[in-house]
Design a protein around this motif. Sequence first.
Motif, PDB file in Angstrom:
ATOM      1  N   ILE A 273      21.597 -11.383  15.140  1.00  0.00           N
ATOM      2  CA  ILE A 273      20.392 -10.606  14.806  1.00  0.00           C
ATOM      3  C   ILE A 273      20.870  -9.238  14.336  1.00  0.00           C
ATOM      4  CG2 ILE A 273      18.359  -9.409  15.782  1.00  0.00           C
ATOM      5  CD1 ILE A 273      17.772 -12.313  15.620  1.00  0.00           C
ATOM      6  N   ILE A 274      20.323  -8.814  13.199  1.00  0.00           N
ATOM      7  CA  ILE A 274      20.711  -7.494  12.689  1.00  0.00           C
ATOM      8  C   ILE A 274      19.469  -6.643  12.425  1.00  0.00           C
ATOM      9  CG2 ILE A 274      22.849  -8.352  11.616  1.00  0.00           C
ATOM     10  CD1 ILE A 274      21.314  -7.956   8.866  1.00  0.00           C
ATOM     11  N   ASN A 275      19.692  -5.368  12.341  1.00  0.00           N
ATOM     12  CA  ASN A 275      18.622  -4.457  11.942  1.00  0.00           C
ATOM     13  C   ASN A 275      18.431  -4.646  10.423  1.00  0.00           C
ATOM     14  OD1 ASN A 275      17.401  -2.136  10.811  1.00  0.00           O
ATOM     15  ND2 ASN A 275      17.878  -0.980  12.659  1.00  0.00           N
ATOM     16  N   PRO A 276      17.240  -5.088   9.986  1.00  0.00           N
ATOM     17  CA  PRO A 276      17.080  -5.398   8.563  1.00  0.00           C
ATOM     18  C   PRO A 276      17.255  -4.187   7.652  1.00  0.00           C
ATOM     19  CG  PRO A 276      14.985  -5.669   9.750  1.00  0.00           C
ATOM     20  CD  PRO A 276      16.037  -5.345  10.775  1.00  0.00           C
ATOM     21  N   GLU A 277      17.060  -3.004   8.201  1.00  0.00           N
ATOM     22  CA  GLU A 277      17.207  -1.821   7.343  1.00  0.00           C
ATOM     23  C   GLU A 277      18.652  -1.338   7.250  1.00  0.00           C
ATOM     24  OE1 GLU A 277      13.782   0.076   9.000  1.00  0.00           O
ATOM     25  OE2 GLU A 277      12.988  -1.650   7.879  1.00  0.00           O
TER      26      GLU A 277
END
Length: 440
Positions: A273-277
């Motif tokens: 899971i990553i920070n989309p920004e």
Amino acid sequence: MPKDTKNCRILEPEYESMSREKLEALQLERLQETVKHVYENVPMYKERMDALGVKPEDIKSLSDITKLPYTDKPDLRDHFPDGLFAVPRKEIVRIQGSSGTTGKPIVSGYTQNDIDVWTNMVARALAEAGCTDEDTIQVTYGYGLFTGGLGVHQGASKLGATVIPMSSGNTQRQIMMLKELGATMVCCTPSYATLLGETIREMGIDPSELKLKSGCFGAEPWTSEMRDNLESLLDFNAFDIYGLTEIGGPGVAFECRERCGLHVNEDHVIAEIINPETGEHMPDGETGELVFTTITKTGQPMIRYRTHDLCTLTREKCACGRTTARMGRITGRSDDMIIVRGVNVFPSQIESVIVGMEGVAPHYMLIVDRKNSSDTLEVQIELKEELVSDTVSHVEELRNKITEQIKSVVGVMAKVTIVPPKTLPRFEGKARRVIDNRKL
Ligand code: DLL
């Protein structure tokens, strides 16, 4: 819990329930092989890794995955059709594609190994939904480039089930076949399953006249309210199944009888899971963008593929016995999110308000526009047949109630329009419920 879990089973406990330690050792070994394979055979990956100063031998632990470059949809378009194949064309035995409607399609090439892996992933999902060689399964996902039809077909055949390859559409005929051929399972998008259920009821058929006991539904986001509605329409168990063409198709993850997330087939893919920004890696439990790395695909492996799907991940052992990571239900795609007057709105939030509410049908459309430099959101909802002759004031009361609930759940004031029964669009494949006129 589903009503009937008698035949729900773990198809390959040696992988699905292996200790996390062994699983992670297997993942590392497979990741190292995959990285070497793409570095040597896919020029895009070699260039990107060289630019980052990473060599295949730098992947010494699973956490080293963060050293690798991301892959995104435009990369597939830019290298269309076969620029990301990692094997000679003669080893590719199948090409499947996504159901996108604009521009070049997203395609994926499969070797026989990849088809076998994919088949197994779907078979695991169907086995968990109770499918055995005693079952008859009506496959109502589209057949063709879209992975739904053939994917479920292959998985069901592997389990020895009787497959009815109906493909999508022609609702009356689907229902006739369900009845006459006695399917015990049906698989399609949840929105189409709802339409099937409603039409069955309208035709005066009681679900007990059918033999349906379960089905695996996916290819689009849906809420637990939508599931409750579907299960009561068809009096059976509805399981969630997730996947995407780029990673292999349906079966990348699937829901078990415990209904607490979808098990990722982690012996074949690594999920992050990553920070989309910012693109930063995020800890388990936080909502962010799901990213997959394939570790057994040989035809067109994907390194850190950005799905744009938003959800959480947990790696705690599940009560079903599986040890594989679970992803939460997809709450939306980062590119499906609409920003209305600065507030992020996901169609699934509106769905959770409407579906199951007394007096309205589980169909809706969101229409976004801009008037006098301000965003407007209109939510169209269908009135249920039995309320058509109701008093105007009762319908107005219902409208006010929905407006208030949307305001409290989503945080924006929407104009709620109640439309007559059966006037909103129905979908045979993936539902498209947002019309954003601001982009026109
Ligand atoms: O939809 C594969 C599939 C077929 C999955 C049949 C499940 C059942 P694509 O057309 O490439 O592949 O679309 C992939 O659909 O990134 C999600 O946004 C969405 N999606 C798929 N399954 C689910 C699900 C197939 N269970 C895109 N819940 C993905 C929410 C889903 N969204």
